[in-house]
Design a protein around this motif. Structure first.
Motif, PDB file in Angstrom:
ATOM      1  N   GLY A 108      15.233   1.053  -0.830  1.00 20.93           N
ATOM      2  CA  GLY A 108      14.830   0.974  -2.225  1.00 20.93           C
ATOM      3  C   GLY A 108      13.461   0.344  -2.400  1.00 20.93           C
ATOM      4  O   GLY A 108      12.666   0.792  -3.234  1.00 20.93           O
ATOM      5  N   LEU A 109      13.156  -0.670  -1.600  1.00 20.88           N
ATOM      6  CA  LEU A 109      11.848  -1.320  -1.689  1.00 20.88           C
ATOM      7  C   LEU A 109      10.737  -0.374  -1.241  1.00 20.88           C
ATOM      8  O   LEU A 109       9.649  -0.353  -1.837  1.00 20.88           O
ATOM      9  N   ILE A 110      11.002   0.424  -0.205  1.00 18.12           N
ATOM     10  CA  ILE A 110      10.003   1.389   0.259  1.00 18.12           C
ATOM     11  C   ILE A 110       9.773   2.464  -0.792  1.00 18.12           C
ATOM     12  O   ILE A 110       8.630   2.801  -1.132  1.00 18.12           O
ATOM     13  N   SER A 145       1.256  -1.474  -0.074  1.00 19.72           N
ATOM     14  CA  SER A 145       1.460  -1.106  -1.477  1.00 19.72           C
ATOM     15  C   SER A 145       1.203  -2.300  -2.397  1.00 19.72           C
ATOM     16  O   SER A 145       0.536  -2.171  -3.434  1.00 19.72           O
ATOM     17  N   LEU A 146       1.727  -3.470  -2.019  1.00 16.81           N
ATOM     18  CA  LEU A 146       1.499  -4.666  -2.831  1.00 16.81           C
ATOM     19  C   LEU A 146       0.013  -4.980  -2.945  1.00 16.81           C
ATOM     20  O   LEU A 146      -0.489  -5.298  -4.037  1.00 16.81           O
ATOM     21  N   LEU A 147      -0.703  -4.896  -1.833  1.00 15.51           N
ATOM     22  CA  LEU A 147      -2.139  -5.191  -1.847  1.00 15.51           C
ATOM     23  C   LEU A 147      -2.897  -4.216  -2.738  1.00 15.51           C
ATOM     24  O   LEU A 147      -3.764  -4.619  -3.523  1.00 15.51           O
ATOM     25  N   VAL A 148      -2.572  -2.928  -2.623  1.00 14.74           N
ATOM     26  CA  VAL A 148      -3.253  -1.912  -3.430  1.00 14.74           C
ATOM     27  C   VAL A 148      -2.963  -2.123  -4.910  1.00 14.74           C
ATOM     28  O   VAL A 148      -3.877  -2.093  -5.757  1.00 14.74           O
ATOM     29  N   CYS A 149      -1.700  -2.346  -5.237  1.00 14.00           N
ATOM     30  CA  CYS A 149      -1.309  -2.492  -6.643  1.00 14.00           C
ATOM     31  C   CYS A 149      -1.938  -3.738  -7.270  1.00 14.00           C
ATOM     32  O   CYS A 149      -2.491  -3.680  -8.378  1.00 14.00           O
ATOM     33  N   LEU A 150      -1.875  -4.858  -6.578  1.00 15.25           N
ATOM     34  CA  LEU A 150      -2.425  -6.099  -7.133  1.00 15.25           C
ATOM     35  C   LEU A 150      -3.944  -6.037  -7.235  1.00 15.25           C
ATOM     36  O   LEU A 150      -4.530  -6.542  -8.196  1.00 15.25           O
ATOM     37  N   GLY A 155       7.627  -1.852   7.033  1.00 12.79           N
ATOM     38  CA  GLY A 155       7.135  -3.155   6.581  1.00 12.79           C
ATOM     39  C   GLY A 155       5.680  -3.091   6.176  1.00 12.79           C
ATOM     40  O   GLY A 155       5.266  -3.704   5.171  1.00 12.79           O
ATOM     41  N   PHE A 156       4.883  -2.346   6.931  1.00  9.05           N
ATOM     42  CA  PHE A 156       3.472  -2.156   6.596  1.00  9.05           C
ATOM     43  C   PHE A 156       3.315  -1.473   5.246  1.00  9.05           C
ATOM     44  O   PHE A 156       2.429  -1.836   4.447  1.00  9.05           O
ATOM     45  N   ILE A 157       4.176  -0.487   4.947  1.00  9.74           N
ATOM     46  CA  ILE A 157       4.109   0.228   3.670  1.00  9.74           C
ATOM     47  C   ILE A 157       4.270  -0.741   2.509  1.00  9.74           C
ATOM     48  O   ILE A 157       3.523  -0.703   1.523  1.00  9.74           O
ATOM     49  N   VAL A 158       5.255  -1.618   2.607  1.00 10.53           N
ATOM     50  CA  VAL A 158       5.523  -2.561   1.520  1.00 10.53           C
ATOM     51  C   VAL A 158       4.326  -3.481   1.296  1.00 10.53           C
ATOM     52  O   VAL A 158       3.880  -3.692   0.159  1.00 10.53           O
TER      53      VAL A 158
END
Length: 295
Positions: free
Chosen positions: A19-21, A157-162, A151-154
């Motif tokens: 779900g997190l991915i 994604s956080l870095l890109v979004c923030l 794990g890298f995807i999560v």
């Protein structure tokens, strides 16, 4: 065996990771949609096709030119962003002063054309795209086995979004973009090139979709149908978060991905519709979305 809510903890955490991915991709894609709608007032139905294009650019760079994952991670979003700039320059800018329905119909037709061309060339079956060797395998966390690439995807994604949220909400460039959509005549009076800002905004939103596509390629395979399979859910995410809300798109993407994962644990039959049920409930209670501004 350790249980949580009557479910083995390994199964529970495994679905939570899934779900997190999924939420990571929902967040990146809905972020691109929110940027485009919030700043251009265009409902970009071609976003799924641009997501698919990002995956195919990475695949073709590897298959035709031998370019690996890491260079393609930069080149694929740039290529999709350039395609988006051409689309905005040639067609979309003619539709800004018209009803938003015209933009939706144009981008919907564009998505069908792009998907049709790739289905004709590559068929409907998926093409494999291996993750980089540096992220092969997984890490044993004790309570579960975490695949390194996921794990890298999560984290990515956080870095890109923030970073995107900070760019739009906390920088002078973001202030110019927001002002250009609210009062373009006033912004032009200060000597700012508004058409250039809008063109770059659409290109940036398309590049976000392309980045999500190449990141998704090693997990979901590269298929002409990958965009149409996810775009309806992503639109639901944007509606729940609030049309045009950058922070809402990010938060809702992750939350709904986690809700989808948890539903697969406790009630698998509803996992494919839970996002739309939540959307219906939210719209009944708060039509502007959870983070949207009430007119």
């Amino acid at each position: 065996m350790t249980m949580i809510f009557g479910v083995p903890i390994q199964a529970f955490l495994g679905q939570l990771l899934v779900g997190l991915i999924n939420g990571s991709f929902y967040a990146m894609l809905s972020l691109g949609l929110a940027v485009i709608f919030g700043l251009l007032r265009i409902i970009n139905f071609a976003h799924g096709a641009q997501y698919m294009l990002g995956a195919f650019v990475g695949y073709l760079l590897l298959a035709k030119a031998g370019i690996g994952f890491w260079p393609a991670l930069i080149l694929a979003p740039l290529a999709v962003g350039l395609v988006g700039i051409v689309v905005e320059r040639v067609a979309l800018r003619r539709l800004y002063d018209l009803d938003p329905l015209y933009g939706l119909l144009f981008t919907f037709g564009l998505a069908l054309v792009i998907e049709g061309l790739f289905r004709y060339q590559y068929g409907a079956s998926g093409q494999p795209y291996a993750p980089p060797a540096q992220l092969a395998g997984g890490t044993n966390l004790g309570f579960m086995f975490l695949p390194n690439y996921r794990g890298f995807i999560v984290v990515a994604s956080l870095l890109v979004c923030l970073s995107t949220w900070a760019l739009i909400e906390r920088t002078r460039l973001g202030a110019y973009l927001r002002a250009a959509t609210e009062n373009p005549q006033l912004v032009r009076a200060f000597g700012i090139n508004v058409p250039l800002l809008l063109m770059l905004t659409y290109g940036f939103g398309a590049a976000l979709a392309g980045l999500a596509g190449i990141l998704a390629a090693p997990i979901y395979q590269v298929s002409p149908l990958m965009g149409s399979n996810i775009i309806i859910v992503v639109f639901a995410v944007v509606v729940i978060g609030g049309m045009g809300s950058i922070g809402g798109a990010i938060a809702t993407g992750y939350l709904l991905g986690l809700c989808e994962g948890l539903t697969k644990v406790f009630y698998p039959e509803a996992s494919s519709i839970v996002v739309f049920v939540i959307m219906a409930v939210v719209l009944l209670i708060r039509p502007a979305g959870l983070f949207g501004r009430v007119a």
